[in-house]
Design a protein around this motif. Sequence first.
Motif, PDB file in Angstrom:
ATOM      1  N   UNK A   1     -33.827 -64.798 -39.778  1.00 21.23           N
ATOM      2  CA  UNK A   1     -34.716 -65.718 -39.056  1.00 21.23           C
ATOM      3  C   UNK A   1     -35.237 -66.843 -39.954  1.00 21.23           C
ATOM      4  N   UNK A   2     -35.251 -66.615 -41.270  1.00 22.33           N
ATOM      5  CA  UNK A   2     -35.760 -67.654 -42.178  1.00 22.33           C
ATOM      6  C   UNK A   2     -34.662 -68.594 -42.689  1.00 22.33           C
ATOM      7  N   UNK A   3     -33.414 -68.341 -42.298  1.00 14.25           N
ATOM      8  CA  UNK A   3     -32.301 -69.124 -42.845  1.00 14.25           C
ATOM      9  C   UNK A   3     -32.402 -70.595 -42.430  1.00 14.25           C
ATOM     10  N   UNK A   4     -32.514 -71.514 -43.421  1.00 16.66           N
ATOM     11  CA  UNK A   4     -32.650 -72.937 -43.043  1.00 16.66           C
ATOM     12  C   UNK A   4     -31.399 -73.450 -42.315  1.00 16.66           C
ATOM     13  N   UNK A   5     -31.538 -74.543 -41.568  1.00 18.73           N
ATOM     14  CA  UNK A   5     -30.461 -75.178 -40.812  1.00 18.73           C
ATOM     15  C   UNK A   5     -29.990 -74.329 -39.630  1.00 18.73           C
ATOM     16  N   UNK A   6     -29.746 -73.035 -39.888  1.00 13.14           N
ATOM     17  CA  UNK A   6     -29.169 -72.198 -38.840  1.00 13.14           C
ATOM     18  C   UNK A   6     -30.219 -71.588 -37.913  1.00 13.14           C
ATOM     19  N   UNK A   7     -31.308 -71.015 -38.493  1.00 11.36           N
ATOM     20  CA  UNK A   7     -32.223 -70.230 -37.656  1.00 11.36           C
ATOM     21  C   UNK A   7     -33.699 -70.593 -37.793  1.00 11.36           C
ATOM     22  N   UNK A   8     -34.092 -71.175 -38.947  1.00 12.00           N
ATOM     23  CA  UNK A   8     -35.525 -71.356 -39.210  1.00 12.00           C
ATOM     24  C   UNK A   8     -36.216 -72.239 -38.164  1.00 12.00           C
ATOM     25  N   UNK A   9     -35.456 -73.176 -37.591  1.00 11.34           N
ATOM     26  CA  UNK A   9     -36.076 -74.097 -36.629  1.00 11.34           C
ATOM     27  C   UNK A   9     -36.053 -73.592 -35.189  1.00 11.34           C
ATOM     28  N   UNK A  10     -35.675 -72.315 -35.017  1.00 11.31           N
ATOM     29  CA  UNK A  10     -35.549 -71.765 -33.666  1.00 11.31           C
ATOM     30  C   UNK A  10     -36.317 -70.461 -33.545  1.00 11.31           C
ATOM     31  N   UNK A  11     -36.631 -70.100 -32.300  1.00  9.76           N
ATOM     32  CA  UNK A  11     -37.090 -68.739 -32.057  1.00  9.76           C
ATOM     33  C   UNK A  11     -35.858 -67.854 -32.043  1.00  9.76           C
ATOM     34  N   UNK A  12     -35.772 -66.992 -33.050  1.00  6.33           N
ATOM     35  CA  UNK A  12     -34.577 -66.173 -33.237  1.00  6.33           C
ATOM     36  C   UNK A  12     -34.938 -64.714 -33.099  1.00  6.33           C
ATOM     37  N   UNK A  13     -34.182 -64.018 -32.291  1.00  4.06           N
ATOM     38  CA  UNK A  13     -34.380 -62.567 -32.192  1.00  4.06           C
ATOM     39  C   UNK A  13     -33.182 -61.864 -32.808  1.00  4.06           C
ATOM     40  N   UNK A  14     -33.465 -60.764 -33.492  1.00  3.45           N
ATOM     41  CA  UNK A  14     -32.389 -59.986 -34.119  1.00  3.45           C
ATOM     42  C   UNK A  14     -32.429 -58.589 -33.520  1.00  3.45           C
ATOM     43  N   UNK A  15     -31.285 -58.153 -33.025  1.00  6.10           N
ATOM     44  CA  UNK A  15     -31.204 -56.818 -32.434  1.00  6.10           C
ATOM     45  C   UNK A  15     -30.084 -56.067 -33.153  1.00  6.10           C
ATOM     46  N   UNK A  16     -30.343 -54.802 -33.490  1.00 10.50           N
ATOM     47  CA  UNK A  16     -29.342 -54.033 -34.222  1.00 10.50           C
ATOM     48  C   UNK A  16     -28.563 -53.142 -33.262  1.00 10.50           C
ATOM     49  N   UNK A  17     -27.262 -53.205 -33.372  1.00 12.85           N
ATOM     50  CA  UNK A  17     -26.405 -52.395 -32.505  1.00 12.85           C
ATOM     51  C   UNK A  17     -25.356 -51.694 -33.365  1.00 12.85           C
ATOM     52  N   UNK A  18     -24.649 -50.729 -32.746  1.00 16.11           N
ATOM     53  CA  UNK A  18     -23.603 -50.065 -33.529  1.00 16.11           C
ATOM     54  C   UNK A  18     -22.259 -50.760 -33.310  1.00 16.11           C
ATOM     55  N   UNK A  19     -21.321 -50.404 -34.130  1.00 17.61           N
ATOM     56  CA  UNK A  19     -20.050 -51.106 -34.146  1.00 17.61           C
ATOM     57  C   UNK A  19     -19.294 -50.958 -32.814  1.00 17.61           C
ATOM     58  N   UNK A  20     -19.434 -49.777 -32.194  1.00 17.31           N
ATOM     59  CA  UNK A  20     -18.733 -49.553 -30.930  1.00 17.31           C
ATOM     60  C   UNK A  20     -19.276 -50.472 -29.834  1.00 17.31           C
ATOM     61  N   UNK A  21     -20.602 -50.660 -29.817  1.00 16.23           N
ATOM     62  CA  UNK A  21     -21.210 -51.552 -28.824  1.00 16.23           C
ATOM     63  C   UNK A  21     -20.754 -52.993 -29.058  1.00 16.23           C
ATOM     64  N   UNK A  22     -20.716 -53.396 -30.317  1.00 15.18           N
ATOM     65  CA  UNK A  22     -20.258 -54.747 -30.630  1.00 15.18           C
ATOM     66  C   UNK A  22     -18.837 -54.966 -30.108  1.00 15.18           C
ATOM     67  N   UNK A  23     -17.968 -54.006 -30.360  1.00 16.93           N
ATOM     68  CA  UNK A  23     -16.565 -54.140 -29.950  1.00 16.93           C
ATOM     69  C   UNK A  23     -16.442 -54.124 -28.431  1.00 16.93           C
ATOM     70  N   UNK A  24     -17.259 -53.301 -27.773  1.00 18.73           N
ATOM     71  CA  UNK A  24     -17.130 -53.120 -26.328  1.00 18.73           C
ATOM     72  C   UNK A  24     -17.743 -54.280 -25.542  1.00 18.73           C
ATOM     73  N   UNK A  25     -18.911 -54.749 -25.980  1.00 14.68           N
ATOM     74  CA  UNK A  25     -19.657 -55.703 -25.147  1.00 14.68           C
ATOM     75  C   UNK A  25     -19.653 -57.137 -25.664  1.00 14.68           C
ATOM     76  N   UNK A  26     -19.204 -57.348 -26.890  1.00 14.84           N
ATOM     77  CA  UNK A  26     -19.347 -58.686 -27.470  1.00 14.84           C
ATOM     78  C   UNK A  26     -18.058 -59.209 -28.089  1.00 14.84           C
ATOM     79  N   UNK A  27     -16.932 -58.767 -27.549  1.00 11.42           N
ATOM     80  CA  UNK A  27     -15.650 -59.229 -28.075  1.00 11.42           C
ATOM     81  C   UNK A  27     -15.231 -60.551 -27.426  1.00 11.42           C
ATOM     82  N   UNK A  28     -15.799 -60.862 -26.284  1.00 10.55           N
ATOM     83  CA  UNK A  28     -15.439 -62.100 -25.588  1.00 10.55           C
ATOM     84  C   UNK A  28     -16.048 -63.307 -26.285  1.00 10.55           C
ATOM     85  N   UNK A  29     -15.609 -64.487 -25.866  1.00 10.98           N
ATOM     86  CA  UNK A  29     -16.178 -65.691 -26.448  1.00 10.98           C
ATOM     87  C   UNK A  29     -16.668 -66.621 -25.350  1.00 10.98           C
ATOM     88  N   UNK A  30     -17.682 -66.157 -24.590  1.00 10.72           N
ATOM     89  CA  UNK A  30     -18.219 -66.989 -23.507  1.00 10.72           C
ATOM     90  C   UNK A  30     -18.985 -68.178 -24.088  1.00 10.72           C
TER      91      UNK A  30
END
Lengths: 329, 329
Positions: B222-251
Motif C-alpha cells: 500500500x505504501x509503494x510509490x507510483x503504483x499504490x501510494x496515491x490510491x485506496x488499496x486493499x490487500x487480501x490474502x488467498x491461497x494458490x488454489x483460489x488464485x488459479x481457480x478464480x483469477x486466471x482470467x484477464x478481464x
Amino acid sequence: MASDTIRVGIAGYGNLGRGALAALARCPDMRLAGVFTRRDPTSLRLPDPATPVLPLDEAAAHRDDIDVMILCGGSKDDLPDQGPELARSFTTVDSYDTHARIPRYFEAIDAAARAHGNLSIIAVGWDPGLFSINRLMGEAILPAGATHTFWGKGLSQGHSDAIRRVPGVRAGVQYTIPVPEAVARVRAGEQPSLSPREKHRRECLVVLEPGADARAVEQAIVAMPDYFADYDTTVRFIDEATLAREHAGMPHGGFVIRSGQTASAERQTMEFSLKLDSNPAFTSSVLVAYARAAWRMKAAGETGARTVFDVAPGLLSPRSPEALRQALL
Amino acid sequence: MASDTIRVGIAGYGNLGRGALAALARCPDMRLAGVFTRRDPTSLRLPDPATPVLPLDEAAAHRDDIDVMILCGGSKDDLPDQGPELARSFTTVDSYDTHARIPRYFEAIDAAARAHGNLSIIAVGWDPGLFSINRLMGEAILPAGATHTFWGKGLSQGHSDAIRRVPGVRAGVQYTIPVPEAVARVRAGEQPSLSPREKHRRECLVVLEPGADARAVEQAIVAMPDYFADYDTTVRFIDEATLAREHAGMPHGGFVIRSGQTASAERQTMEFSLKLDSNPAFTSSVLVAYARAAWRMKAAGETGARTVFDVAPGLLSPRSPEALRQALL
C-alpha cells in the motif's frame, strides 16, 4: 493563423442552423462567413449583426467566400434538392437522415460534387453518424456477435408530427423510451431477439382541441400503423401551458451496444451512448467538426460524396497529428 | 475471392498472438499465413498443425508471403526493436502502449516504413486505441467540456507485476476498480476535478510465501510509490488454489466520458465503454480489424507510420462502402 481560418457558410437558419452558429463560436479555427436563407434576409436576427445574411438562391455567387457550407435544411423537403444543387458550388456537410434513401441521395451528391471538383460529407450527426460508426466498428472488431441500437429517452420529431395530424389534437409531443429490461439483457451479453415493442415504448403528451373526444384521440394514436401500433403507447393529456413549460426542449440520446464472443465463454461488450439535453445543438456540433474534416479532405484534393465511414478521426480535431498523438492517444 | 484474401503473419505467440489467431478464424477475407516466434518453432502447438511456424529472425525472407504482419510482442522489451525492424520488410500493426514514448516510437517506425515503402499502424487496441478515438471525438465535437477516462474493473498487468516483486509474495493479481461515486458525478455532467484516489481504487489478491509476514507485505504494497501510494488499496490474502481457480482470467474494461455544454444550460454527454472478459482476446480482435485497414491503405499507396487517428472507420470492415452505407449508416 487568421488566413488559415476556415470560412463557413450556414444554409438554413432553423434549430440546426442556430446550433451550427453557436458551435462555430467555440471553434477558433473556423469563422462564420455567412448565413443563407430562403426567408427575407432582413427578417433574421443573428447574435452578431455584422454577420452577412444572404438569399439562399444566390448562394453560388458567394462560392469564393465560403470554404465549407453546412446544410441545415430538413431531409424531407430541403436536402433532396438543396444538397445536389449546393454541392455544385461548395464543399458541403449535411445531416441527411432518411435511412432508406441514403444510397440514392449519396449518388446524386456524388455526381454533383465530382462534376464540380467539390467534396460533400452526407448523413452527419449522431444517427446516422456517430451511432453508425459504432455499429460498423462493433461488427468489424467482434464479427461473432450482435448489435442493438436503442433510442431515447428523447423527443421524436417524426412521431410528434404524426400525433399532431390526428383530428382533435391541438399540439403534442412524443417521447421514445428504451425498455430498461431490454437494455439490461443486451448489456449482459444475452444477444436477445427483440421485437419493436420489447425494445422501446412511446409516451405521447397531447393538448386537445376544445371539445375533442379524448378517448377517440387516444384510440387513433395507439392504433396508428407504422408509428404506434407496434409499440406499447401511452397517451397523457396536458394543457397548453404545461406543454410550453415542460416540453419545449428537444432532449434525446440512446445506445449502440455490440455484444460478441471471442473464445466460446468470453463475452466482450462495446457500448456507445449519448445523453443530450438538445438534439439539434448536438447534431450541429457534430456537423461543425465534420465541416473541418471536409475542408481538409477537399484541400488534400479529394472530390465526391463521403460519409462518416470515410473520415479519419484525426481530421475532426483542430489539433495537429503530433499534438493528438502526444495528448490523446 | 481466394486470391484477394489478405495473408496475415503473427509475430509472437503469447496471449495476444493466440488471440489474433482466433480472431483471424472469424474473418473470411483474411487467412493466417504464418506464425513467427523467437522460440523453437517445433515447440509451438497451433490449432491447425498445417500453419507454418517460422523463426522470427528469418521473417524478412518471407516478406512476399505476408500482406500484413501483426506484432504481438510486448511494449517494454519486444516492440522497441521488433517494430522498426519488421516495418522494413512488412506492412505492420502493433499494440505499442507505453503512452509517454509513443511519439518517439512513431518516429522510429515512420522512418523505417517510409524508407522501405511500407505502412505501419501503431498503438492499436483499446487504450491506446478505441478509447483514444473517443477522447478525440468528444473533444472535437464538444470543445467546451471535460473528458474523463476510467479503467476497470480489470486486471492490471503492470500492477500485478509490481506486487509480485514485493519480498514475501509468491503470486498475486491486482484489480483496478473505478469509484462508482466518481463515475456517477462525471456521467451526470458535473465535470469534477478528481484525484487518482477519487477515481480508482486498487484491490490486491496475494499468495504469501511460506512464513512471510502478512502485515509487512501489506504495508510494502500500500505504501509503494507510483503504483499504490496515491490510491485506496486493499490487500487480501488467498491461497494458490483460489488464485488459479478464480483469477486466471484477464478481464478489463472502462469508460471514456465526455461531458460538455452547447448553450449554457444544455448538458451533452458522450460515453464509450467496454466490458471485456478477456483483455488480450479483445485487443487482438482490434489488431486484426486494423490489419485489414493497414493492408488497404498500403494497397492505396500510403507509406509511413499511422495511428488509429488516421484510419477511416470504413477501412476496418470487410464490407464494401456501398454495403456499409446501405446496412449500417
